[in-house]
Scaffold this motif. Structure first.
Motif, PDB file in Angstrom:
ATOM      1  N   VAL A   1       0.785  -1.179   0.055  1.00 34.23           N
ATOM      2  CA  VAL A   1      -0.021  -0.063  -0.121  1.00 34.23           C
ATOM      3  C   VAL A   1       0.958   1.298  -0.077  1.00 34.23           C
ATOM      4  O   VAL A   1       2.055   1.123   0.581  1.00 34.23           O
ATOM      5  CB  VAL A   1      -0.791   0.142   1.223  1.00 34.23           C
ATOM      6  CG1 VAL A   1      -2.037  -0.884   1.300  1.00 34.23           C
ATOM      7  CG2 VAL A   1      -0.342   0.008   2.813  1.00 34.23           C
TER       8      VAL A   1
ATOM      9  N   GLU B   1      -2.775   4.135  10.232  1.00 35.93           N
ATOM     10  CA  GLU B   1      -4.292   4.988  10.129  1.00 35.93           C
ATOM     11  C   GLU B   1      -5.105   3.767   9.314  1.00 35.93           C
ATOM     12  O   GLU B   1      -6.291   3.713   9.707  1.00 35.93           O
ATOM     13  CB  GLU B   1      -4.048   5.941   9.373  1.00 35.93           C
ATOM     14  CG  GLU B   1      -5.232   7.191   9.174  1.00 35.93           C
ATOM     15  CD  GLU B   1      -4.839   8.243   7.932  1.00 35.93           C
ATOM     16  OE1 GLU B   1      -5.373   8.218   7.085  1.00 35.93           O
ATOM     17  OE2 GLU B   1      -3.718   8.823   8.392  1.00 35.93           O
ATOM     18  N   ALA B   2      -4.705   3.012   8.228  1.00 41.33           N
ATOM     19  CA  ALA B   2      -5.159   2.120   7.572  1.00 41.33           C
ATOM     20  C   ALA B   2      -5.977   0.990   8.463  1.00 41.33           C
ATOM     21  O   ALA B   2      -7.071   0.628   8.168  1.00 41.33           O
ATOM     22  CB  ALA B   2      -4.514   1.974   6.243  1.00 41.33           C
TER      23      ALA B   2
ATOM     24  N   THR C   1      -3.778   2.418  -2.656  1.00 43.79           N
ATOM     25  CA  THR C   1      -3.998   2.859  -1.348  1.00 43.79           C
ATOM     26  C   THR C   1      -4.774   1.782  -0.545  1.00 43.79           C
ATOM     27  O   THR C   1      -5.085   0.760  -1.128  1.00 43.79           O
ATOM     28  CB  THR C   1      -5.065   4.040  -1.668  1.00 43.79           C
ATOM     29  OG1 THR C   1      -6.317   3.665  -2.009  1.00 43.79           O
ATOM     30  CG2 THR C   1      -4.603   5.236  -2.434  1.00 43.79           C
ATOM     31  N   ALA C   2      -4.837   2.035   0.755  1.00 44.81           N
ATOM     32  CA  ALA C   2      -5.431   0.842   1.312  1.00 44.81           C
ATOM     33  C   ALA C   2      -7.061   0.791   0.758  1.00 44.81           C
ATOM     34  O   ALA C   2      -7.627  -0.254   1.113  1.00 44.81           O
ATOM     35  CB  ALA C   2      -5.702   1.469   2.919  1.00 44.81           C
ATOM     36  N   GLU C   3      -7.777   1.792   0.604  1.00 43.96           N
ATOM     37  CA  GLU C   3      -8.966   1.969   0.284  1.00 43.96           C
ATOM     38  C   GLU C   3      -9.243   0.932  -0.959  1.00 43.96           C
ATOM     39  O   GLU C   3     -10.163   0.095  -0.913  1.00 43.96           O
ATOM     40  CB  GLU C   3      -9.561   3.229  -0.266  1.00 43.96           C
ATOM     41  CG  GLU C   3     -11.069   3.516   0.348  1.00 43.96           C
ATOM     42  CD  GLU C   3     -11.353   5.132   0.020  1.00 43.96           C
ATOM     43  OE1 GLU C   3     -11.855   5.559  -1.157  1.00 43.96           O
ATOM     44  OE2 GLU C   3     -10.688   6.042   0.850  1.00 43.96           O
TER      45      GLU C   3
ATOM     46  N   TYR D   1       0.685   6.058   7.592  1.00 44.99           N
ATOM     47  CA  TYR D   1      -0.579   5.773   6.784  1.00 44.99           C
ATOM     48  C   TYR D   1      -0.961   4.273   6.865  1.00 44.99           C
ATOM     49  O   TYR D   1      -2.255   4.154   7.106  1.00 44.99           O
ATOM     50  CB  TYR D   1      -0.085   5.978   5.217  1.00 44.99           C
ATOM     51  CG  TYR D   1      -1.384   5.526   4.334  1.00 44.99           C
ATOM     52  CD1 TYR D   1      -2.341   6.387   4.338  1.00 44.99           C
ATOM     53  CD2 TYR D   1      -1.022   4.504   3.641  1.00 44.99           C
ATOM     54  CE1 TYR D   1      -3.382   6.186   3.297  1.00 44.99           C
ATOM     55  CE2 TYR D   1      -2.170   4.182   2.717  1.00 44.99           C
ATOM     56  CZ  TYR D   1      -3.526   4.767   2.656  1.00 44.99           C
ATOM     57  OH  TYR D   1      -4.536   4.708   1.905  1.00 44.99           O
ATOM     58  N   VAL D   2      -0.206   3.316   7.371  1.00 43.82           N
ATOM     59  CA  VAL D   2      -0.568   2.015   7.443  1.00 43.82           C
ATOM     60  C   VAL D   2      -1.051   1.880   8.924  1.00 43.82           C
ATOM     61  O   VAL D   2      -2.082   1.239   9.028  1.00 43.82           O
ATOM     62  CB  VAL D   2       0.992   1.101   7.414  1.00 43.82           C
ATOM     63  CG1 VAL D   2       0.672  -0.279   8.183  1.00 43.82           C
ATOM     64  CG2 VAL D   2       1.322   0.874   5.892  1.00 43.82           C
TER      65      VAL D   2
ATOM     66  N   PRO E   1       0.277   5.514   0.496  1.00 47.09           N
ATOM     67  CA  PRO E   1      -0.296   6.842   0.783  1.00 47.09           C
ATOM     68  C   PRO E   1      -0.989   7.467  -0.316  1.00 47.09           C
ATOM     69  O   PRO E   1      -0.129   7.462  -1.552  1.00 47.09           O
ATOM     70  CB  PRO E   1       0.508   7.858   1.753  1.00 47.09           C
ATOM     71  CG  PRO E   1       1.472   6.970   2.037  1.00 47.09           C
ATOM     72  CD  PRO E   1       1.615   5.807   1.161  1.00 47.09           C
TER      73      PRO E   1
ATOM     74  N   LEU F   1      -7.491  -5.179   7.953  1.00 53.85           N
ATOM     75  CA  LEU F   1      -6.160  -5.175   7.665  1.00 53.85           C
ATOM     76  C   LEU F   1      -5.322  -5.190   9.007  1.00 53.85           C
ATOM     77  O   LEU F   1      -5.600  -4.801   9.917  1.00 53.85           O
ATOM     78  CB  LEU F   1      -5.877  -3.614   7.085  1.00 53.85           C
ATOM     79  CG  LEU F   1      -6.855  -3.434   6.093  1.00 53.85           C
ATOM     80  CD1 LEU F   1      -6.562  -1.864   5.417  1.00 53.85           C
ATOM     81  CD2 LEU F   1      -6.366  -4.183   4.640  1.00 53.85           C
TER      82      LEU F   1
ATOM     83  N   SER G   1      -8.548   2.006  10.891  1.00 56.79           N
ATOM     84  CA  SER G   1     -10.048   2.270   9.994  1.00 56.79           C
ATOM     85  C   SER G   1     -10.620   0.956   9.692  1.00 56.79           C
ATOM     86  O   SER G   1     -11.745   0.882   9.503  1.00 56.79           O
ATOM     87  CB  SER G   1      -9.894   3.309   8.939  1.00 56.79           C
ATOM     88  OG  SER G   1      -8.956   2.798   8.177  1.00 56.79           O
TER      89      SER G   1
ATOM     90  N   GLY H   1      -1.027  -4.729   9.556  1.00 56.61           N
ATOM     91  CA  GLY H   1       0.096  -3.798   8.731  1.00 56.61           C
ATOM     92  C   GLY H   1       1.492  -4.311   9.402  1.00 56.61           C
ATOM     93  O   GLY H   1       1.652  -4.751  10.524  1.00 56.61           O
TER      94      GLY H   1
END
Ligand SMILES: [Zn+2]
Length: 272
Positions: A7, A77-78, A39-41, A74-75, A9, A86, A81, A88
């Motif tokens: 992934v 945060e992903a 991205t993670a999304e 970012y990881v 950002p 997920l 969420s 990481g």
């Protein structure tokens, strides 16, 4: 479970040209616009489409500590969420100042290990720099994931010099540390048929990332026969390859082994 998913950002994925000159390895892997970034999304959307319940996502271990930190934030945060979907890994550059503190920060915040790291065995100091990070992971019982390459066969972006010889040296230097060698350890699994090598690789695992790009589907049966299915962890290398590509050949394993490869082994190694 898919244990090898890259992934980035949105800032980096959406403007890769701005980062190309800043890191030689990033440049080599992502200069081509054909080298996909997600991205993670996008990862979660692809998981839904492919029936993947849980992914282990990897940031990119930039040489620059600031970029590593940005990717790790970012990881984190992903994962926060979508904690059910997920997990990481921390990206750190072993020689960078503050690398150990960054790894500890990430593990304290819930990441499940460190990787995917890439080494060039010819680069002096690589192993000395790794020692404190390896010790931290060993103490916490969390894995190090290392990119491995075949010493022969076709060339491709990212094919390096970290081949089975270097993998074995690394494992021997850090007994008790769980190590996941990506891309089937560049073929290291075959040497598990040598009793002394098998002993030295007691804490080593192999992931299947990009295997469809490298081997005939019969390779999974060979890994199971040589090293045991308990050492094989399914990972796709998404978005380089879609998850279903690396599943071809896994259906030849027994139902129990498939369950281990696609979930049980990773849950044990990543402590999930
Ligand atoms: Zn890799």
């Amino acid at each position: 479970m898919d244990s090898h998913v890259h992934v980035f950002p949105p800032d980096i994925a959406g403007d890769r040209d701005a980062y190309l000159g800043r890191d030689a390895r990033f440049d080599a892997l992502y200069r081509s616009p054909q080298a996909r970034m997600a991205t993670a999304e996008e990862v979660v959307r692809a998981m839904d489409e492919n029936g993947v319940a849980l992914s282990v996502v990897l940031g990119f271990a930039f040489k620059d500590r600031g970029l590593c930190r940005e990717v790790n934030d970012y990881v984190l945060e992903a994962v926060a969420s979508a904690p059910a979907r997920l997990a990481g890994m921390a990206a750190v550059s072993p020689g960078a100042p503050g690398a150990l503190a960054e790894l500890e920060r990430c593990l304290d915040a819930g990441l499940r290990g460190c990787g995917e790291l890439t080494f060039d065995p010819a680069e002096s100091g690589a192993y000395a720099d790794l020692a404190p990070l390896a010790e931290c992971l060993r103490e916490r019982g969390l894995p190090l994931m290392v990119h491995a390459s075949e010493p022969l066969g076709h060339d491709y972006p990212g094919k390096g010099r970290f081949t089975p010889r270097a993998c074995l040296d690394l494992a021997q230097a850090h007994p008790g540390l769980s190590i996941v060698f990506s891309h089937l350890g560049g073929g290291l699994f075959v040497y598990e048929l040598m009793p002394e090598v098998r002993r030295a690789l007691a804490d080593v695992y192999y992931d299947t990332a990009a295997v469809a790009y490298l081997y005939d589907p019969a390779v999974y049966e060979v890994v199971a026969a040589a090293a045991g299915a308990g050492k094989l962890i399914f990972g796709s290398d998404y978005p380089l390859l879609p998850p279903d590509r690396c599943l071809v050949g896994i259906e030849r394993l027994t139902a129990g082994d498939r369950e281990a490869v696609q979930s049980g082994n990773a849950r044990k190694v990543f402590k999930l």
